[in-house]
Design an enzyme around this catalytic site. Sequence first.
Site, short mmCIF file in Angstrom:
data_model
loop_
_atom_site.label_atom_id
_atom_site.label_comp_id
_atom_site.label_asym_id
_atom_site.label_seq_id
_atom_site.Cartn_x
_atom_site.Cartn_y
_atom_site.Cartn_z
N HIS A 49 5.12 5.62 2.30
CA HIS A 49 5.12 6.86 3.04
C HIS A 49 6.26 6.96 3.89
O HIS A 49 6.61 8.11 4.49
CB HIS A 49 3.51 7.08 3.44
CG HIS A 49 2.52 7.82 2.43
ND1 HIS A 49 3.43 8.07 1.20
CD2 HIS A 49 1.44 7.89 2.69
CE1 HIS A 49 2.51 9.09 0.47
NE2 HIS A 49 1.26 8.37 1.39
N SER A 96 0.94 4.17 2.04
CA SER A 96 0.23 4.27 3.24
C SER A 96 2.02 3.66 3.82
O SER A 96 2.93 4.15 4.49
CB SER A 96 0.19 3.62 4.05
OG SER A 96 -1.80 4.15 3.42
N CYS A 115 -7.36 -3.25 4.37
CA CYS A 115 -7.00 -1.30 4.00
C CYS A 115 -7.27 -1.16 2.58
O CYS A 115 -8.67 -0.22 2.42
CB CYS A 115 -5.28 -1.45 3.55
SG CYS A 115 -5.56 0.06 3.58
N HIS A 167 0.43 -3.55 6.57
CA HIS A 167 -1.23 -3.28 7.56
C HIS A 167 -2.67 -3.80 6.42
O HIS A 167 -3.04 -3.61 6.89
CB HIS A 167 -1.06 -1.85 7.87
CG HIS A 167 -1.20 -1.33 6.44
ND1 HIS A 167 -0.19 -0.49 5.63
CD2 HIS A 167 -2.41 -0.48 6.06
CE1 HIS A 167 -0.90 0.33 3.87
NE2 HIS A 167 -2.05 0.10 4.30
N CYS A 174 0.54 -1.17 -0.22
CA CYS A 174 0.13 -0.12 0.10
C CYS A 174 0.88 1.21 0.01
O CYS A 174 1.44 1.26 0.74
CB CYS A 174 -1.19 -0.17 1.56
SG CYS A 174 -1.84 1.77 1.50
#
Length: 375
Positions: free
Chosen positions: A52, A49, A175, A68, A47
């Site tokens: 990031h 995220s 997610c 996650h 993902c």
Amino acid sequence: MSTAGKVIKCKAAVLWEEKKPFSIEEVEVAPPKAHEVRIKMVATGICRSDDHVVSGSFHWPLPVILGHEAAGIVESVGEGVTSVKPGDKVIPLFNPQCGKCKVCKHPEGNVCLKSSLQQPQGTLIDGTSRFTCRGKPINHFIHTSTFCQYTVVDEMAVVKIDAASPLEKVCLIGCGFTTGYGSAVKVAKVTQGSTCAVFGLGGVGLSVIMGCKAAGASRIIGVDINKNKFAKAKEVGATECINPQDYNKPIEEVLKELSDGGVDFSFEVIGRLDTMLSALLCCQNSYGVSVIVGVPPDSQNIPMNPMLLLTGRIWKGGIFGGFKSKDSVPKLVADFMAKKFSLDPLITNVLPFEKINEGFELLRSGKSIRTILTF
């Protein structure tokens, strides 16, 4: 031979430094303590995220095991665990649901007060880690840390799902899919016959489109600078797609012209401040709803004129599509099993876990929507 109660040695992808590749390491995963669950990972998605953290735009205590968006099988449980048992298929929850705090008890709230999303904490609830590598403790990531063959989570951060579900697909409900789909049906509450604009056509953006379509939107405009994403966006429900680089005026003006003065609903699914403002501006100024879905860069603010809201626009955001995780994830898995939506259009690559760095390169290059790593 049972592994319950014992330390498990296994492989994990450890991020030692920002802006560096993951290192596949042997780690030691301690057994779960009271009210904790140890999970054998089966599949995990890559993902934005997670990236990031790698890029440094979302700061997290290092070294860390990221990941996650996943699904697995319970290996063992600690004392007092009642909601899952060894052998259960489960999805770890980066957005936990303790069920007891003020937010969990509120009908609309879904960011549990025990969540580490608001206060980055590289441990489980008791303040300690279950991961060790090269003799050092390794940080956990938002209650999950799924880039590891085994992980330990607090009971509030895991939920049992249908035993027949394919984990290499439903991991996306952990997610990406849920975040996008829920942003349309639950956060924005898209209405029948409405016009929507979706900024960013990655996995989450496509899931927003699927949610807008399910809610009955009659017009769904995809916005992205990568034209290669347009065909897939139309496949899942976009009625048209536009590239801001094709116009010599701000994209919000283009969208206003296309929608007779402004769209009913807009979604920013990139995580850029300029596109967040554009998404707000393209909304109908009296009743338009704009939802921030993308994770913004750390410590940056948007200068905006309050007049944009005074006329009636609504600007809001939502974590995990506004869904309460423990309540909603099993139902979404059941909906998937009942063929109410498909996850196949979101999955473009499946790689063995050890090729995690290759998977992240696919993400960064825009060549993949979702890469699934299998263990």
